[in-house]
Design an enzyme around this catalytic site. Structure first.
Site, PDB file in Angstrom:
ATOM      1  N   HIS A  72      -6.831   2.576 -13.510  1.00  0.00           N
ATOM      2  CA  HIS A  72      -5.507   2.078 -13.896  1.00  0.00           C
ATOM      3  C   HIS A  72      -5.469   0.553 -13.996  1.00  0.00           C
ATOM      4  O   HIS A  72      -4.526  -0.017 -14.555  1.00  0.00           O
ATOM      5  CB  HIS A  72      -4.452   2.565 -12.898  1.00  0.00           C
ATOM      6  N   ARG A  73      -6.482  -0.123 -13.462  1.00  0.00           N
ATOM      7  CA  ARG A  73      -6.540  -1.573 -13.613  1.00  0.00           C
ATOM      8  C   ARG A  73      -6.783  -1.961 -15.061  1.00  0.00           C
ATOM      9  O   ARG A  73      -6.407  -3.051 -15.494  1.00  0.00           O
ATOM     10  CB  ARG A  73      -7.665  -2.151 -12.749  1.00  0.00           C
TER      11      ARG A  73
END
Length: 457
Positions: A428-429
């Site tokens: 998700h980064r």
């Protein structure tokens, strides 16, 4: 790869197994003290972080001492085997061993000159599959090859007697077998049945449904009389644990899941099997669909790795596809370079060859590194959905579940079709939920239009 040579001409050092490691675990000795061995004879099996490797004798001689016992960790370039000193006329063995022969005398001067002498000889490694600059030839009438290499040759339908080995002493290596199989495939060419060009039709009755494979991992048995079994946490399992821990503690995981209606793909696959005579699973179709999707600008970010040292996202032009493979020693991820440039049938062959090499522990280290996106085919054993752990430093991994018959809706009508569960985990980064959902939808779209997966000739 050249390695160090002991100052004792009768001492053989454990060679560098080609992975840049500092040590290897001794699995078993193939010889015992007092045995006479020939040059290039397998004398031991060692285990590194990724591969099970045969160690071959660097010369002919009689074994005087074996350094270590199974289970020991032995440092690279430390004493591995000591040979008996060759007896010379007028001298006993003890006299020969304490003679004034200079310490720098090379090993080949201590044995009959069976090969042309070369100046400044170094230990060539004596690891099965390593290459040498010299033109070696196999022993007349006998092909030198490891059991795993012979097994792969049989599985690929290659006559090992016709292969010229490129390994030390003319040994046939895994790469030699793969190259021969590739040449044979190109010479034969894919055989297409007329029905392929006539649109979709009935499934040929002669094509049987692929058998469900058995797990590669053996059962664990606790010996009678023991309450627990302790197993050393090292080797491949230790490496896997370290890398998974790094991934979980670094990447921010999330997963999206969906089903692909592969009813038409299944019909297409069975007809392709009938047309080519090759065994095809769903995995190469998924691999092609993933490569096609990642090549599109909208999803290029998904073909990335993260450099946490420089705090950069590295987006790659080529898709180097990792294929997670279950082995009895744990999960390995062989890599297919430039997978987007490889056709469906060739991709299927490469997946099979690399998986076999991983399970046989003969795979080269360079074939286990450098992937940019990974597929895990959990459905080859059992299960529908998963939450796969990202193969760090990649940013996404796709788990393929077990295909099953299920309810599908087409044109407002309910029917029975074949469904393939897919689970996409992302970091998700780097990847937003919307992009992950859209990539999964694009892969499904390609799988549901199988004609698009094979380019027109």
């Amino acid at each position: 790869m050249a390695g160090k040579v002991s100052s004792n001409p009768n001492e053989f050092l454990l060679p560098d197994v080609g992975e840049g490691l500092e040590s290897a675990d001794l699995v078993e000795w193939k010889v015992k003290v007092g045995d006479r061995v020939e040059a290039q004879q397998v004398i031991a099996m060692v285990e590194t972080a990724k591969a099970l490797t045969e160690i071959c004798a660097d010369r002919s001689g009689v074994i005087a001492k074996l350094h270590g016992k199974p289970g020991d960790t032995i440092k690279i370039h430390s004493p591995f085997v000591t040979y008996e000193a060759p007896a010379e006329s007028g001298q006993s063995k003890s006299d020969a061993s304490s003679s004034s022969t200079p310490a720098a005398t090379s090993t080949h001067e201590q044995q009959p000159p069976t090969q042309p002498e070369t100046p400044d000889r170094q230990d060539a490694g004596t690891v099965v599959g390593s290459l040498s600059g010299e033109d070696y030839s196999a022993v007349e009438g006998k092909v030198r090859a490891a059991p795993a290499v012979r097994r792969m040759a049989r599985e690929l339908g290659v006559d090992i007697q016709q292969i010229r080995g490129t390994g030390i002493g003319g040994r046939v290596t895994l790469r030699d077998v793969e190259a021969a199989a590739s040449r044979a495939g190109r010479a034969a060419g894919p055989r297409r049945a007329p029905a392929l060009a006539e649109g979709r039709g009935a499934v040929p009755p002669a094509v049987a449904r692929p058998e469900r494979p058995t797990p590669a991992r053996p059962a664990t048995t606790i010996p009678a009389g023991q309450e627990a079994l302790r197993t050393p946490f090292k080797g491949v399992r230790r490496v896997i644990a370290d890398r998974l821990s790094q991934s979980v503690h670094t990447a921010v995981h999330f997963t999206v899941m969906d089903d692909a209606d592969i009813t038409e793909l299944d019909i297409f696959r069975r007809r392709l099997i009938s047309a080519t005579g090759e065994k095809l699973s769903y995995l190469p179709f998924v691999a092609v669909a993933v490569c096609r999707a990642l090549a599109e600008p909208d999803f290029a970010r998904m073909n990335s790795t993260v450099d946490d040292q420089t705090q950069e996202i590295v987006t790659h032009r080529s898709v180097h596809l990792g294929i997670a493979t279950d082995t009895e020693n744990g999960l390995m991820v062989p890599v297919i370079r430039d997978a987007g440039a490889v056709g469906l049938l060739q991709l299927s062959r490469q997946i099979a060859a690399l998986a076999t090499a991983a399970r046989n522990r003969t795979i080269a280290r360079e074939d286990l590194t450098g992937s940019t996106f990974t597929i895990s085919n959990v459905g080859s054993l059992a299960g529908r959905y998963a939450t796969p752990i990202i193969n760090y430093p990649e940013v996404a991994i796709l788990a393929v579940g077990r295909a099953r018959d299920g309810v599908v809706v087409r044109g407002g009508m309910i029917g029975v079709g074949k469904l393939l569960p897919l689970s996409l985990s992302c970091d998700h980064r780097v990847v937003d939920g919307g992009m992950a959902a859209l990539l999964l939808a694009r892969v499904i779209e390609l799988l549901q239009a199988p004609d698009q997966l094979i380019p027109a000739e």
